[in-house]
Design a protein around this motif. Structure first.
Motif, mmCIF file in Angstrom:
data_model
loop_
_atom_site.group_PDB
_atom_site.id
_atom_site.type_symbol
_atom_site.label_atom_id
_atom_site.label_comp_id
_atom_site.label_asym_id
_atom_site.label_seq_id
_atom_site.Cartn_x
_atom_site.Cartn_y
_atom_site.Cartn_z
ATOM 1 N N VAL A 196 9.727 -8.235 6.842
ATOM 2 C CA VAL A 196 11.072 -8.172 6.973
ATOM 3 C C VAL A 196 11.609 -8.982 7.921
ATOM 4 N N LEU A 197 12.518 -9.520 7.835
ATOM 5 C CA LEU A 197 13.156 -10.596 8.957
ATOM 6 C C LEU A 197 13.985 -9.925 9.862
ATOM 7 N N PRO A 198 14.064 -10.253 10.992
ATOM 8 C CA PRO A 198 14.902 -9.640 12.259
ATOM 9 C C PRO A 198 16.518 -9.381 11.574
ATOM 10 N N ALA A 199 17.054 -8.666 11.858
ATOM 11 C CA ALA A 199 18.623 -8.353 11.678
ATOM 12 C C ALA A 199 19.222 -8.281 12.843
ATOM 13 N N SER A 200 20.674 -8.564 13.032
ATOM 14 C CA SER A 200 21.685 -8.609 14.176
ATOM 15 C C SER A 200 21.965 -7.301 14.138
ATOM 16 N N ARG A 201 22.048 -6.171 13.344
ATOM 17 C CA ARG A 201 22.414 -4.905 13.474
ATOM 18 C C ARG A 201 21.481 -3.858 12.934
ATOM 19 N N ASP A 202 21.664 -2.695 13.365
ATOM 20 C CA ASP A 202 20.751 -1.603 12.815
ATOM 21 C C ASP A 202 20.593 -1.750 11.280
ATOM 22 N N ARG A 203 19.302 -1.518 11.119
ATOM 23 C CA ARG A 203 18.969 -1.603 9.430
ATOM 24 C C ARG A 203 18.110 -0.388 9.128
ATOM 25 N N TYR A 204 18.702 0.112 8.018
ATOM 26 C CA TYR A 204 18.135 1.528 7.419
ATOM 27 C C TYR A 204 17.556 1.225 6.021
ATOM 28 N N SER A 205 16.427 2.028 5.754
ATOM 29 C CA SER A 205 15.997 1.806 4.417
ATOM 30 C C SER A 205 15.148 3.106 4.065
ATOM 31 N N VAL A 206 14.557 3.363 3.027
ATOM 32 C CA VAL A 206 13.625 4.126 2.703
ATOM 33 C C VAL A 206 12.260 3.407 2.184
ATOM 34 N N ALA A 207 11.057 3.614 2.464
ATOM 35 C CA ALA A 207 9.877 2.716 1.756
ATOM 36 C C ALA A 207 9.155 3.999 1.600
ATOM 37 N N GLY A 208 8.358 3.534 0.266
ATOM 38 C CA GLY A 208 7.624 4.449 -0.495
ATOM 39 C C GLY A 208 6.294 4.008 -1.020
ATOM 40 N N TRP A 209 5.440 4.825 -1.628
ATOM 41 C CA TRP A 209 4.314 4.329 -2.361
ATOM 42 C C TRP A 209 3.697 5.264 -3.081
ATOM 43 N N PHE A 210 3.515 4.849 -4.420
ATOM 44 C CA PHE A 210 2.841 5.757 -5.500
ATOM 45 C C PHE A 210 1.310 5.363 -5.240
ATOM 46 N N ARG A 211 0.506 6.315 -5.543
ATOM 47 C CA ARG A 211 -1.066 6.244 -5.164
ATOM 48 C C ARG A 211 -1.680 6.526 -6.578
ATOM 49 N N VAL A 212 -2.991 6.020 -6.613
ATOM 50 C CA VAL A 212 -3.652 6.611 -7.667
ATOM 51 C C VAL A 212 -4.664 7.654 -7.121
ATOM 52 N N ASN A 213 -5.469 8.483 -7.895
ATOM 53 C CA ASN A 213 -6.287 9.322 -7.510
ATOM 54 C C ASN A 213 -7.365 8.805 -7.133
ATOM 55 N N CYS A 214 -7.674 8.829 -5.632
ATOM 56 C CA CYS A 214 -9.150 8.118 -5.238
ATOM 57 C C CYS A 214 -9.903 9.255 -4.805
ATOM 58 N N SER A 215 -9.839 10.445 -5.207
ATOM 59 C CA SER A 215 -10.742 11.615 -5.008
ATOM 60 C C SER A 215 -12.176 11.379 -5.359
ATOM 61 N N ILE A 216 -13.025 11.830 -4.314
ATOM 62 C CA ILE A 216 -14.450 11.435 -4.071
ATOM 63 C C ILE A 216 -15.301 12.869 -4.100
ATOM 64 N N ASP A 217 -16.046 13.222 -4.980
ATOM 65 C CA ASP A 217 -16.831 14.633 -4.625
ATOM 66 C C ASP A 217 -15.682 15.636 -4.612
ATOM 67 N N ASN A 218 -14.613 15.741 -5.419
ATOM 68 C CA ASN A 218 -13.606 16.581 -5.462
ATOM 69 C C ASN A 218 -12.880 16.652 -4.392
ATOM 70 N N LYS A 219 -12.833 15.946 -3.407
ATOM 71 C CA LYS A 219 -11.742 15.857 -2.317
ATOM 72 C C LYS A 219 -10.709 14.801 -2.440
ATOM 73 N N ILE A 220 -9.539 15.576 -2.256
ATOM 74 C CA ILE A 220 -8.256 14.663 -2.651
ATOM 75 C C ILE A 220 -8.126 13.855 -1.500
ATOM 76 N N ASP A 221 -8.011 12.334 -1.913
ATOM 77 C CA ASP A 221 -7.293 11.526 -0.869
ATOM 78 C C ASP A 221 -5.996 11.833 -0.556
ATOM 79 N N PRO A 222 -5.947 12.063 0.932
ATOM 80 C CA PRO A 222 -4.540 12.302 1.427
ATOM 81 C C PRO A 222 -3.680 11.214 1.266
ATOM 82 N N PRO A 223 -2.210 11.652 1.126
ATOM 83 C CA PRO A 223 -1.300 10.638 1.008
ATOM 84 C C PRO A 223 -1.148 9.738 2.290
ATOM 85 N N ARG A 224 -1.362 10.351 3.337
ATOM 86 C CA ARG A 224 -1.178 9.561 4.712
ATOM 87 C C ARG A 224 -2.005 10.511 5.958
#
Length: 224
Positions: A196-224
Motif C-alpha cells: 500500500v503506497l502512502p496517500a496525501s489524505r486519510d485512507r479507509y478500507s476493509v481488509a479480510g481473509w478467508f481461511r481453510v480449516n487447519c484443525s489439528i487434534d480436533n483443535k480449531i485454528d483460531p481466526p486471529r
C-alpha cells in the motif's frame, strides 16, 4: 486452481450478488485475482463507511505482522491502524453476511474449501504505508483468499494510496489499484505480493481473509 463449475442461475435470474460473485470467481479461476471497481453494494459500502467514520482513536490498534507469539509491531513494514469487525454492530452483521454468501458461492464454484473469515477496518493516515508483503506463506495453509474493499468517497488518482498487486516475485512494476469507494479486490493470499503506497489524505478500507480449516487434534485454528 481446480475445475470451474457452472452453477444454475436462480429462478428469477441472477441477483446482483450472484452476478458479482460469478465475475469474481471467473477472475480468480483465470488469473488468481479480481478487481471490481465500485462493485460492493451501496448499502454495504455506506454502512461500513458510516461505522468506520464513527470510530474513535480508542477503537483502533497499531497494526503489526505475524500471529500469536510471532506478532510484531514494526514501522519499517507498516504504519496503519486497524479495528477488527464483529457482528456486534448492524454494519458488521451486514458485511459478514455478504462475505458468508461470497464464501459459499466460491466454495461451490471453485472448490476452495473456505472455512472461516476474519476482517478489520484499516485506517492509513496521510503518509502511512504497508510495504511489499504476502498475506500468507506458501505451504502454510492459513489465509487462502484476501479481500479488500475501499471506503474513500471522492478519491482521485492524485491522492495516492494505491494498492500495488505484483504478479510474482520478479514483478517490480505491479498493477496499481486506486482505492475508489466501493471497489472490491480479491486475490489468492499465497500468490501475490502487494503493498500500500502512502496517500496525501486519510485512507479507509476493509481488509479480510478467508481461511481453510487447519484443525489439528480436533483443535480449531483460531481466526486471529
Amino acid at each position: 486452481m481446480g475445475a470451474l463449475v457452472e452453477l444454475p442461475t436462480s429462478k428469477g435470474g441472477n441477483n446482483n450478488d450472484e452476478t458479482l460473485f460469478s465475475l469474481i470467481a471467473e477472475d480468480l479461476y483465470h488469473q488468481g485475482y479480481s478487481i471490481r471497481v465500485a462493485a460492493l453494494p451501496n448499502d454495504i459500502s455506506d454502512a461500513l463507511f458510516t461505522e468506520q467514520q464513527s470510530l474513535h482513536n480508542a477503537h483502533y490498534v497499531e497494526a503489526g505482522i505475524g500471529r500469536g507469539d510471532d506478532f510484531v509491531k514494526t514501522e519499517f513494514v507498516r504504519t496503519d491502524e486497524i479495528c477488527w469487525i464483529s457482528e456486534a454492530s448492524e454494519a458488521g452483521q451486514t458485511w459478514l453476511s455478504w462475505t458468508s454468501r461470497l464464501q459459499r458461492f466460491l466454495n461451490q464454484r471453485l472448490f476452495l474449501g473456505l472455512f472461516s473469515f476474519e476482517s478489520h477496518y484499516a485506517h492509513y493516515a496521510p503518509g502511512a504505508y504497508y510495504k511489499r508483503h504476502y498475506d500468507a506463506f506458501r505451504g502454510e495453509a492459513n489465509r487462502v483468499l484476501s479481500v479488500v474493499c475501499y471506503l474513500n468517497p471522492n478519491w482521485s488518482a492524485s491522492d495516492g494510496g494505491e494498492l500495488v498487486l505484483y504478479r510474482d516475485e520478479q514483478d517490480r512494476e505491479g498493477l496499481k489499484v486506486v482505492p475508489l469507494y466501493g471497489t472490491v479486490v480479491v486475490f489468492l493470499s499465497e500468490e501475490f505480493p502487494h503493498e500500500v503506497l502512502p496517500a496525501s489524505r486519510d485512507r479507509y478500507s476493509v481488509a479480510g481473509w478467508f481461511r481453510v480449516n487447519c484443525s489439528i487434534d480436533n483443535k480449531i485454528d483460531p481466526p486471529r
